[in-house]
Design a protein around this motif. Structure first.
Motif, short mmCIF file in Angstrom:
data_model
loop_
_atom_site.label_atom_id
_atom_site.label_comp_id
_atom_site.label_asym_id
_atom_site.label_seq_id
_atom_site.Cartn_x
_atom_site.Cartn_y
_atom_site.Cartn_z
N ASP A 230 12.11 0.43 -2.57
CA ASP A 230 13.09 0.60 -3.63
C ASP A 230 12.91 -0.45 -4.72
O ASP A 230 12.94 -0.13 -5.92
N ALA A 231 12.69 -1.70 -4.31
CA ALA A 231 12.49 -2.77 -5.30
C ALA A 231 11.22 -2.55 -6.11
O ALA A 231 11.21 -2.73 -7.34
N LEU A 232 10.15 -2.14 -5.46
CA LEU A 232 8.90 -1.89 -6.17
C LEU A 232 9.03 -0.72 -7.14
O LEU A 232 8.51 -0.77 -8.26
N ALA A 233 9.74 0.31 -6.74
CA ALA A 233 9.92 1.47 -7.62
C ALA A 233 10.72 1.10 -8.88
O ALA A 233 10.46 1.60 -9.96
N LYS A 234 11.68 0.20 -8.73
CA LYS A 234 12.56 -0.16 -9.86
C LYS A 234 12.00 -1.29 -10.72
O LYS A 234 12.20 -1.29 -11.93
N PHE A 235 11.32 -2.25 -10.08
CA PHE A 235 11.05 -3.51 -10.79
C PHE A 235 9.61 -3.99 -10.78
O PHE A 235 9.31 -5.00 -11.40
N ALA A 236 8.71 -3.31 -10.07
CA ALA A 236 7.33 -3.80 -10.02
C ALA A 236 6.69 -3.72 -11.40
O ALA A 236 6.91 -2.77 -12.14
#
Length: 236
Positions: A230-236
């Motif tokens: 989820d973090a990678l999808a939003k902020f990577a």
């Protein structure tokens, strides 16, 4: 002396801190700075972007005069740091600490509580951004930098920090227990650190170079992987 009333309007993002909907009249004494006035209303300066007086930018040291109209903007996002990002979290943000470490972000944590003065001193000494829900702590002048964590919920807290600071993400590279660095480990080398039968069930391990904590893709991996994805999808 220029005592009197000023009108203060906060950006929508900051109104949760002051319970404000519209412009608020505030009595000023002609000697206190605008920064002091803003903080006395409940907003730490860590959360403040531009300050406008009658439409013109001013510094926090401006002495407000009766009749002025003040606009308080929220800090700009992303908030770019001139140094590599390092965080320090207070005792109430343990879950957020572990999630930041899961993403490879340098996140120090004090448990048990060492007190506000010691937290502020560590922030200054190690150039760490202090994350807290304690507005009084964030008002301490000695901190290196700070940020108020707006939500009570860890998932929302993580999104808040990542959107505000845009730190580089390197999942699965830090120990969630101590913040140390992880390295690949041979099964035989860590066998004595494993629960019974774990060595037969798994063949991929990493170990913290600082505390020796050993990790493998066990029962909780799917939940942790969802946080990372989820973090990678939003902020990577």
């Amino acid at each position: 002396m220029n005592a009197g009333d000023i009108a203060v309007e906060f950006a929508p993002e900051l109104r949760v801190l002051v319970g404000q909907r519209d412009s608020t009249p505030v009595r000023v004494d002609g000697t206190s700075t605008l920064g002091h006035v803003v903080e006395s209303l409940g907003v730490p300066l860590t959360e403040v972007g531009a300050l406008l007086v009658n439409g013109e930018p001013v510094a926090t040291g401006h002495i407000p005069r009766g009749g002025e109209t003040v606009t308080v903007a929220a800090v700009a996002r992303p908030q770019i740091s001139p140094e590599p990002l390092r965080f320090l979290l207070d005792i109430h943000l343990g879950t957020l600490t572990r999630r930041l470490r899961l993403l490879g972000i340098d996140a120090a944590y004090e448990n048990p509580d060492i007190g506000d003065a010691a937290l502020a001193a560590r922030s200054a000494a190690e150039h760490r951004v202090l994350l807290s829900r304690d507005r009084g702590l964030l008002r301490r002048r000695e901190i290196y930098s700070g940020a108020y964590v707006y939500s009570h919920h860890p998932a929302e807290q993580l999104d808040d920090v990542l959107s505000r600071f845009a730190p580089p993400l390197a999942p699965w590279t830090r120990c969630t227990s101590c913040n140390g660095t992880l390295r690949a480990a041979d099964r035989e080398a860590v066998r004595d650190c494993l629960p019974d039968n774990t060595g037969q069930s798994y063949d991929s391990f990493v170990q913290c170079v600082d505390c020796g904590q050993t990790y493998w893709k066990g029962a909780h991996h799917a939940r942790l992987d969802a946080i990372v994805s989820d973090a990678l999808a939003k902020f990577a």
